[in-house]
Enzyme design. Structure first.
Site, PDB file in Angstrom:
ATOM      1  N   LYS A  44      49.270  23.813  50.520  1.00 35.43           N
ATOM      2  CA  LYS A  44      50.758  24.723  50.177  1.00 35.43           C
ATOM      3  C   LYS A  44      50.493  25.664  49.234  1.00 35.43           C
ATOM      4  O   LYS A  44      49.635  25.361  48.257  1.00 35.43           O
ATOM      5  CB  LYS A  44      51.841  23.929  50.012  1.00 35.43           C
ATOM      6  CG  LYS A  44      53.219  24.662  50.373  1.00 35.43           C
ATOM      7  CD  LYS A  44      53.821  24.442  51.747  1.00 35.43           C
ATOM      8  CE  LYS A  44      54.942  25.029  52.289  1.00 35.43           C
ATOM      9  NZ  LYS A  44      55.507  24.255  53.322  1.00 35.43           N
TER      10      LYS A  44
HETATM   11  N1  GLU Z   1      55.849  26.305  56.397  1.00 36.96           N
HETATM   12  C1  GLU Z   1      55.730  25.585  57.740  1.00 36.96           C
HETATM   13  C2  GLU Z   1      56.027  24.086  57.414  1.00 36.96           C
HETATM   14  O1  GLU Z   1      56.484  23.790  56.315  1.00 36.96           O
HETATM   15  C3  GLU Z   1      54.543  25.907  58.386  1.00 36.96           C
HETATM   16  C4  GLU Z   1      53.437  25.569  57.981  1.00 36.96           C
HETATM   17  C5  GLU Z   1      52.143  25.891  59.088  1.00 36.96           C
HETATM   18  O2  GLU Z   1      52.449  26.563  60.159  1.00 36.96           O
HETATM   19  O3  GLU Z   1      50.939  25.998  58.487  1.00 36.96           O
HETATM   20  O4  GLU Z   1      55.720  23.289  58.197  1.00 36.96           O
END
Ligand code: GLU
Length: 423
Positions: A114
């Protein structure tokens, strides 16, 4: 035997503290793999970057950015990038860890990562937003890549920001690397169905949970906190299935209407000026949101929203976690005691990363699927994962959250064990 991490001081209800307690709860169900559990309690790699940009008025401003790769035992890191004034390293660590659990829960060949920038993007011009995105991408460029770590949209980031990230990475590496980020616009290797995928996943898992509870969606009253890409899409799909959206809260305030809010009018207004600008409901104080009489509660905003006190008073029978980490551990216990079913974030909102995976696969094969194919595959993956988790919960008489952790952690730690420690 292991030393505590020195760079975070989690509290019981902080995001990393919440995550650690979720991991502690699964240990009794891991058998001999429990030997490896400490690996989940520390990120593999965490990068803090300085992001300096020249503002439109000529000043030089510095922002703090992060990219955390929590675990890569099962594949490259995967997870979004968040632009928010309250982002911290600790929060990004927790969000990256939840990605590790999430990708394993739905069995995608990824680890968890992240990123974030501590900034209020609403205060930036389009030009400044592009600059901050590009400089951040350049700074984290040393650890991301189509085979190492693939960012995506999250809170306050979107397809345009992914296009700038893809371009910056590509300019720095000399090619066009569409597979380095997902959630891109369609003409740049994006996938049909990606924008609505997270909300759709919330709906698919929620519909199944309601069916198992014997709750009829027709006429069911739903309260939604957070009305962005996740909350508004989930609300739309539930309304199509006959449910009534009786309360919506976003950063501008809270509106309620016990007869159901008219979403066709509300959504475009909310996208532009926030829910408070909508005239088809009553404006109430934000705290009153948690008192609204409802059958289903969908937290689709930020972490730590369902506190012990709010868990005690909600009338919902079903909580669908569209957000990451919306429920603190003490609240989780209260909901379980009160017989409120919680479909946890790490399965409930996994639709987004699942279609991100489809996008990444399509980019590599340079062959693109139609939307029906994407939605059918999404439904299948979510339903298979949910059914397996449900069986695990029934077998051990544990919550869906602990069951999801049991299924996911077994996959992660098995991979960890099979790979072995190097050197
Ligand atoms: N931000 C989204 C989540 O928290 C998607 C992450 C992604 O598609 O890699 O799952």
């Amino acid at each position: 035997m292991s030393e505590k991490l020195s760079f975070v001081s989690p509290t019981a209800n902080s995001p990393w503290g919440t995550y650690l307690s979720q991991v502690d709860r699964v240990v009794p169900y891991l058998g001999p793999l429990a030997r490896w559990v400490e690996t989940l309690k520390r990120p593999k790699r965490a990068l803090i970057v300085d992001v300096p940009i020249e503002m439109d008025d000529g000043r030089i401003a510095h922002y703090e950015g992060y990219r955390v790769q929590h675990n890569m035992s099962r594949g490259p890191g995967k997870g979004g990038v968040r632009f928010h004034p309250d982002v911290t390293l600790e929060e990004v660590m927790a969000l990256s860890a939840w990605m590790t659990i999430k990708t394993a829960a739905v069995n995608l060949p990824y680890g968890g990562a992240k990123g974030g920038i501590r900034v209020d993007p609403k205060k930036l011009s389009q030009n400044e937003l592009e600059k901050i995105t590009r400089r951040y991408t350049s700074e984290i460029g040393i650890i991301i890549g189509p085979h190492t770590d693939i960012p995506a949209p999250d809170v306050n980031t979107n397809g345009q920001i992914m296009a700038w990230m893809m371009d910056t990475y590509s300019m720095n590496t000399g090619g066009t690397a569409t597979g380095v980020v997902t959630g891109k616009p369609l003409h740049l290797g994006g996938s049909l169905g990606r924008v609505k995928a997270t909300g759709r996943g919330v709906f698919v898992t929620g519909r199944e949970a309601a069916r198992r509870l014997g709750m009829d969606l027709r006429g069911a009253r739903i309260a939604v906190q957070g009305f962005g890409n996740v909350g508004s899409v989930a609300a739309e799909l539930f309304a199509e299935a006959g449910a009534k959206i009786v309360a919506v809260q976003d950063h501008t305030g809270t509106i309620v209407n016990s007869n159901g809010l008219d979403l066709a009018t509300l959504i475009p207004i909310a996208n532009k000026d926030g829910v408070i600008a909508f005239k088809g409901g009553d404006v109430v104080p934000n705290d009153a949101f948690w008192d609204t009489a409802c059958d289903i509660l969908i937290p689709a905003a930020l972490e730590g929203q369902i506190t012990a006190e709010r868990a005690q008073k909600t009338t919902a029978k079903l909580v669908l976690e569209g957000a990451n980490g919306p429920t603190v551990p003490t609240a989780d216990d209260i909901l379980a005691e009160r017989g409120v079913l919680v479909v946890p974030d790490v399965i409930c909102n996994a639709g987004g990363v699942t279609v991100s995976y489809f996008e990444w696969v399509q980019d590599f094969s340079s062959f693109f699927w139609d939307e029906d194919e994407i939605n059918v595959r999404l439904d299948r993956i979510m339903m298979n994962a949910l059914n397996q988790i449900w069986d695990t919960a029934d077998k051990h008489k544990i919550t869906l959250r602990t069951a999801t952790y049991a299924v996911a952690c077994e996959r992660i730690l098995m991979a960890r064990q099979e790979r072995g420690l190097y050197p």
